[in-house]
Design a protein around this motif. Structure first.
Motif, mmCIF file in Angstrom:
data_model
loop_
_atom_site.group_PDB
_atom_site.id
_atom_site.type_symbol
_atom_site.label_atom_id
_atom_site.label_comp_id
_atom_site.label_asym_id
_atom_site.label_seq_id
_atom_site.Cartn_x
_atom_site.Cartn_y
_atom_site.Cartn_z
ATOM 1 N N THR A 41 13.957 -0.854 2.035
ATOM 2 C CA THR A 41 12.802 -1.111 1.187
ATOM 3 C C THR A 41 11.686 -0.203 1.677
ATOM 4 O O THR A 41 11.407 -0.124 2.876
ATOM 5 C CB THR A 41 12.398 -2.600 1.212
ATOM 6 N N ASN A 43 7.764 1.508 0.982
ATOM 7 C CA ASN A 43 6.456 1.397 0.356
ATOM 8 C C ASN A 43 5.976 2.804 0.022
ATOM 9 O O ASN A 43 5.629 3.570 0.925
ATOM 10 C CB ASN A 43 5.486 0.690 1.304
ATOM 11 N N GLU A 48 5.966 3.965 4.328
ATOM 12 C CA GLU A 48 6.583 3.244 5.444
ATOM 13 C C GLU A 48 7.824 2.504 4.964
ATOM 14 O O GLU A 48 7.935 2.142 3.800
ATOM 15 C CB GLU A 48 5.600 2.216 6.038
ATOM 16 N N ASP A 50 9.737 -0.842 4.915
ATOM 17 C CA ASP A 50 9.395 -2.258 5.059
ATOM 18 C C ASP A 50 10.551 -3.086 5.600
ATOM 19 O O ASP A 50 10.343 -4.157 6.149
ATOM 20 C CB ASP A 50 8.966 -2.844 3.713
ATOM 21 N N ALA A 168 7.406 -0.174 9.199
ATOM 22 C CA ALA A 168 6.134 -0.896 9.093
ATOM 23 C C ALA A 168 5.955 -1.942 10.192
ATOM 24 O O ALA A 168 4.883 -2.066 10.774
ATOM 25 C CB ALA A 168 6.008 -1.541 7.721
ATOM 26 N N THR A 169 7.009 -2.685 10.500
ATOM 27 C CA THR A 169 6.950 -3.722 11.531
ATOM 28 C C THR A 169 8.095 -3.481 12.506
ATOM 29 O O THR A 169 9.199 -3.999 12.314
ATOM 30 C CB THR A 169 7.068 -5.128 10.896
#
Length: 183
Positions: A41, A43, A48, A50, A168-169
């Protein structure tokens, strides 16, 4: 309004960065972009990653690194042709030759894996998101003097429409993928 207009400035950052790479994670290209139907996924506003559409269903093969490894990204622009791409070059050194590693390196050189790169700051970036990354150079050396490298040097190159995408994380990477560590 053109989509290539910039929309923010940048302050001078603090001197708190640490260079180098901690680990790389290889994911077979077909496991993300193939018949499995599993995709990342993404963005498009932040560029980034996800996550992944089916967390935990795809293996990421972890290779620990120590000193002398880097990711260099070269901007390749041709005003004459109106083209732009980003050449992502990952250079890693794997210490100690082994028959098991010989097989894995042959597999890496034959494929075009996606490579998640973890830097010393804890960031995770993806080399080869769209097209995969190719082994473009490498050596397997025994060394000459006692202190010489006994191991492998590998260079991977990805040619992509963006710089290597940040995850992202980063903390969720370990649950998004099944991490297969070495022994």
């Amino acid at each position: 309004m053109a989509t290539c207009d910039i929309n923010s400035g940048r302050l001078l950052s603090c001197k708190d960065a640490i260079s180098g790479l901690k680990a790389v994670y290889f994911v077979n290209y077909e496991d993300i972009n193939g018949v499995s139907g599993n995709t990342l996924t993404y963005n498009s506003l932040t560029e980034e990653i996800d996550g992944i559409t089916t967390p935990g269903s795809t293996s990421a093969y972890k290779y620990d690194l120590h000193l002398g490894n880097d990711l260099t990204q070269n901007i390749q622009s041709s005003p004459e042709n109106g083209t732009l791409y980003f050449e992502q070059v990952l250079s890693i050194t794997l210490k100690k030759l082994s028959s098991g590693d010989n097989l894995q390196i042959k597999q890496l050189a034959s494929g075009r894996p996606l490579i998640f790169v973890q830097d010393q700051m804890g960031n995770i970036m993806l080399v080869g998101r769209t097209n995969g990354a190719d082994v473009t150079a490498g050596t397997a050396v025994t060394g000459n003097a006692y202190g010489d490298l006994n191991g492998y040097t590998l260079s991977f190159t990805g040619m992509e429409p963006t710089l290597a995408n940040f995850y992202a994380t980063p903390a969720s990477f370990a649950t998004d993928f099944t991490i297969v560590a070495g022994v």
